[in-house]
Design a protein around this motif. Structure first.
Motif, short mmCIF file in Angstrom:
data_model
loop_
_atom_site.label_atom_id
_atom_site.label_comp_id
_atom_site.label_asym_id
_atom_site.label_seq_id
_atom_site.Cartn_x
_atom_site.Cartn_y
_atom_site.Cartn_z
N VAL A 212 0.55 4.52 12.31
CA VAL A 212 2.02 4.11 12.63
C VAL A 212 3.04 4.22 11.36
N LEU A 213 2.35 3.90 10.39
CA LEU A 213 3.16 3.87 8.99
C LEU A 213 3.44 5.16 8.72
N THR A 214 2.49 6.17 8.92
CA THR A 214 2.87 7.51 8.61
C THR A 214 3.83 7.85 9.26
N GLU A 215 3.96 7.83 10.67
CA GLU A 215 5.07 8.18 11.54
C GLU A 215 6.42 7.55 11.14
N ALA A 216 6.17 6.20 10.52
CA ALA A 216 7.32 5.59 10.18
C ALA A 216 7.80 5.95 8.54
N THR A 217 7.37 6.89 7.83
CA THR A 217 7.62 7.17 6.61
C THR A 217 7.31 6.15 5.79
N LEU A 218 6.37 5.09 5.82
CA LEU A 218 6.25 4.03 5.11
C LEU A 218 4.84 4.31 4.57
N ALA A 219 4.40 3.63 3.46
CA ALA A 219 3.13 3.71 2.75
C ALA A 219 2.34 2.28 2.74
N ILE A 220 0.90 2.73 2.78
CA ILE A 220 0.04 1.61 2.49
C ILE A 220 -0.11 1.29 1.13
N PRO A 221 0.03 0.00 0.76
CA PRO A 221 0.08 -0.15 -0.75
C PRO A 221 -1.52 0.17 -1.47
N LYS A 222 -1.44 0.46 -2.55
CA LYS A 222 -2.87 0.56 -3.14
C LYS A 222 -3.36 -0.34 -3.63
N ASN A 223 -2.73 -1.68 -3.75
CA ASN A 223 -3.62 -2.74 -4.16
C ASN A 223 -4.51 -3.20 -3.12
N ASP A 224 -5.82 -3.41 -3.72
CA ASP A 224 -6.77 -3.79 -2.55
C ASP A 224 -7.17 -5.37 -2.71
N TRP A 225 -6.53 -6.12 -3.62
CA TRP A 225 -6.67 -7.67 -3.95
C TRP A 225 -6.28 -8.27 -2.52
N MET A 226 -7.02 -9.24 -1.97
CA MET A 226 -6.66 -10.08 -0.89
C MET A 226 -6.61 -11.41 -1.11
N GLN A 227 -5.71 -12.16 -0.57
CA GLN A 227 -5.73 -13.37 -0.58
C GLN A 227 -6.41 -14.15 0.62
N GLU A 228 -7.39 -15.26 0.40
CA GLU A 228 -7.95 -15.87 1.51
C GLU A 228 -7.87 -17.41 1.42
N GLY A 229 -8.10 -18.43 2.28
CA GLY A 229 -8.10 -19.71 2.16
C GLY A 229 -7.75 -20.18 3.38
N GLY A 230 -6.83 -19.71 4.17
CA GLY A 230 -6.70 -20.27 5.48
C GLY A 230 -7.69 -20.60 6.32
N ARG A 231 -8.89 -19.94 6.65
CA ARG A 231 -9.71 -20.37 7.32
C ARG A 231 -10.57 -21.41 6.91
#
Length: 258
Positions: A212-231
């Motif tokens: 979908v993002l490719t079709e939308a001419t948008l890019a996935i961020p290269k940063n792979d750090w993820m925030q957790e805590g809600g669970r």
């Protein structure tokens, strides 16, 4: 006197069910905040309908959690009479609406996951959860289609809409990893065939998002750090403000009905 918070017996199945119910309730409330403020009347109605779908999912899941727990709690008590640390929703769901692009990016990330998740949960050995999943998947398929179309429309639209949408993607990306995390409390239900291991859905989710993002001419961020805590009940400051509004009537007038 304000109503006191309830106590919850968080057995693995109760906790598992509450987590999914909280996702739906909190995200549904966020979408309801757009009522009367969306860019156009048609979208105002669309967001309200998605919010209602999520509220319906939350009600069914809360009711089932109450039945499993068997301690006298019900859907209203779970929704209105827990402290902020007792909520186990994804951090993504509680993030503020921001502008329209940010709301749609948040919805797209969640819907791309929820559609896969509920489809897989239809095979649960728990008949109640399988039935909830069958109903929820029909709704999440529409939610995904709706948000995907908007991603393309905004990303491949004007320079301003593209900039805002990419900024939202960059900001919210760090909250997506939590959707696929599994802790010790969920391993039992997963091994018993009651629950689905979300980690197994990540590759398909990423492909859906990437396409979908490719079709939308948008890019996935290269940063792979993820925030957790809600669970585990560790939330951003935003959830406390949301709950103060959501719970105000029931806390002030305990047991009030229409």
């Amino acid at each position: 006197m304000a109503a006191a918070s309830i106590q919850v017996s968080e057995t693995p199945l109760v906790l598992y069910t509450l987590r999914r119910a909280d996702d739906a309730l909190i995200l549904g409330h966020r979408l309801s905040e757009w009522c009367g403020h969306a860019p156009m009347l048609e979208e105002d109605m669309a967001l309200a309908n998605i919010a209602l779908d999520l509220l319906g999912q939350a009600r069914e899941l809360y009711s089932y959690a109450a039945k499993v727990e068997g301690k006298g709690n019900d859907e209203d008590k779970f929704a209105y009479l827990r402290d902020v640390r007792q909520y186990r929703n994804l951090l993504l769901a509680e993030q503020p609406n921001g502008d329209f692009a940010r709301t749609l990016v948040r919805q797209f990330f969640y819907s791309a996951f929820a559609d896969l998740y509920w489809r897989a949960m239809m095979a649960s050995v728990d008949p109640t959860l399988a039935a909830i999943a069958a109903k929820s998947e029909k709704e999440s398929a529409y939610h995904l289609r709706h948000s995907s179309e908007w991603m393309v429309r905004l990303g491949d639209g004007t320079e301003e809409s593209h900039r805002r949408t990419q900024a939202a993607i960059d900001d919210l990306w760090a909250f997506t990893g939590e959707m696929f995390a599994v802790d010790d409390s969920e391993r039992g239900p997963i091994e018993a065939g009651i629950a689905v291991d979300p980690a197994g859905l990540r590759a398909r989710w990423l492909k859906t998002v990437s396409d979908v993002l490719t079709e939308a001419t948008l890019a996935i961020p290269k940063n792979d750090w993820m925030q957790e805590g809600g669970r585990s009940g560790r939330h951003s400051e935003h959830l406390g403000h949301l709950l103060s509004e959501l719970q105000s009537m029931q806390r002030t007038f305990p047991g009030a009905t229409w």
